[in-house]
Design an enzyme around this catalytic site. Structure first.
Site, PDB file in Angstrom:
ATOM      1  N   HIS A 233       8.661   5.141  -1.306  1.00 57.92           N
ATOM      2  CA  HIS A 233       8.572   5.518   0.100  1.00 57.92           C
ATOM      3  C   HIS A 233       9.657   4.808   0.901  1.00 57.92           C
ATOM      4  CE1 HIS A 233       4.445   7.348  -0.341  1.00 57.92           C
ATOM      5  NE2 HIS A 233       4.567   6.656  -1.466  1.00 57.92           N
TER       6      HIS A 233
ATOM      7  N   SER B 240       9.952   0.825 -13.272  1.00 55.86           N
ATOM      8  CA  SER B 240      11.353   0.549 -13.020  1.00 55.86           C
ATOM      9  C   SER B 240      11.497  -0.479 -11.916  1.00 55.86           C
ATOM     10  CB  SER B 240      12.094   1.838 -12.672  1.00 55.86           C
ATOM     11  OG  SER B 240      13.475   1.649 -12.773  1.00 55.86           O
TER      12      SER B 240
ATOM     13  N   ASP C 272       4.639   0.061  -4.717  1.00 54.41           N
ATOM     14  CA  ASP C 272       3.699  -0.902  -5.281  1.00 54.41           C
ATOM     15  C   ASP C 272       4.483  -1.628  -6.365  1.00 54.41           C
ATOM     16  OD1 ASP C 272       1.811   0.344  -3.718  1.00 54.41           O
ATOM     17  OD2 ASP C 272       0.410   0.753  -5.350  1.00 54.41           O
TER      18      ASP C 272
END
Length: 263
Positions: A142, A226, A86
């Site tokens: 992911h 990050s 995200d």
């Protein structure tokens, strides 16, 4: 009043000792007291969390939260590339033959970012994509593709902010910050997944086991906001035509497709 304080402490802090203090605080039981206000200020979507706010014992646990299984849908087409995080897609573009990329008007070296001359050549004239995670984002990473991990390594010793101010005023943050790089071989070619720390040395935790990666499967997490940089081998990646920057994206959404080299 609270929002500027959080931004100062979490998004802009980069001093060695202040970072250590904040890290200790985020993992302490007393940090639980600000979990509700943090969730409110950063407008966290509590409905998708697999726990209620009262079940997070520390601010750190809230940062590395997991989601309900149905919260993210992974694009399953065999040739699609799914967003690994995200985030906000801040930039996408070509890697030139000198290994340079230009982000927010600053030049970064993929050679320096990878720290491996033997691997560099395959990414020259390829494509890069930069995805920035703010403190409000879900922090699990992911796999964007199906493939086999051929190499994984860590570089750098310090982590400075990689938000817009960090990219604009920092010194080669994407190439110098502490980072964990995973190179994946797909049936189309190679993809490098560069996980760049924003604060705190060793703020990137790898969770995947073995060498095989399935698209959408968790592979790591950030302790704080990050950046992930995706590097695609020359001629194997085509970004979605309707993708613009900056663009909010969620895990599993398609960001492009892979192509056979030379097709």
């Amino acid at each position: 009043m609270l929002q500027p304080m959080y931004r100062l402490l979490i998004e802009l802090t980069n001093g060695r000792w202040t970072s250590r203090i904040l890290k200790s605080f985020a993992r302490s039981r007393v940090s639980r007291l600000i979990v509700p206000s943090f969730a409110r200020i950063y407008q966290l979507n509590q409905e998708e969390m697999d726990k209620g706010l009262s079940e997070y014992p520390t601010l750190h646990d809230l940062f590395i939260r997991t989601l309900k299984s149905e919260a993210r849908i992974i694009h399953k087409d065999y040739d699609s590339v799914a967003s690994p995080v995200d985030a906000v897609i801040e930039d996408v573009g070509p890697i030139n033959e000198k290994s340079d990329i230009i982000v927010k008007g600053k030049t970064y070296s993929i050679d320096e970012m990878l720290g491996d001359r033997e691997l560099l050549s395959k990414y020259l004239n390829g494509t890069y994509m930069i995805l920035y995670l703010s403190p409000s984002h879900y922090h699990r990473i992911h796999s964007p593709v199906n493939g086999t991990v051929t190499k994984q390594w860590a570089l750098g010793t310090k982590s400075y902010p990689v938000n817009k101010l960090g990219l604009k005023y920092g010194v080669r943050t994407l190439a110098k910050n502490y980072r964990v790089i995973t190179e994946v071989k797909t049936e189309f070619g190679h993809v490098a997944i560069v996980k760049v720390g924003a604060m705190f040395v060793n703020s990137i935790e790898t969770t995947h086991k073995g060498s095989e990666l399935e698209k959408g499967a968790e592979m790591a997490y950030f302790t704080f906001g990050s950046t992930v940089v995706l590097l695609f081998e020359k001629d194997i990646f085509q970004v979605d035509a309707n993708l613009h920057t900056p663009k909010e994206i969620k895990v599993g959404e398609r960001i492009g497709v892979l192509k056979e080299i030379g097709s």
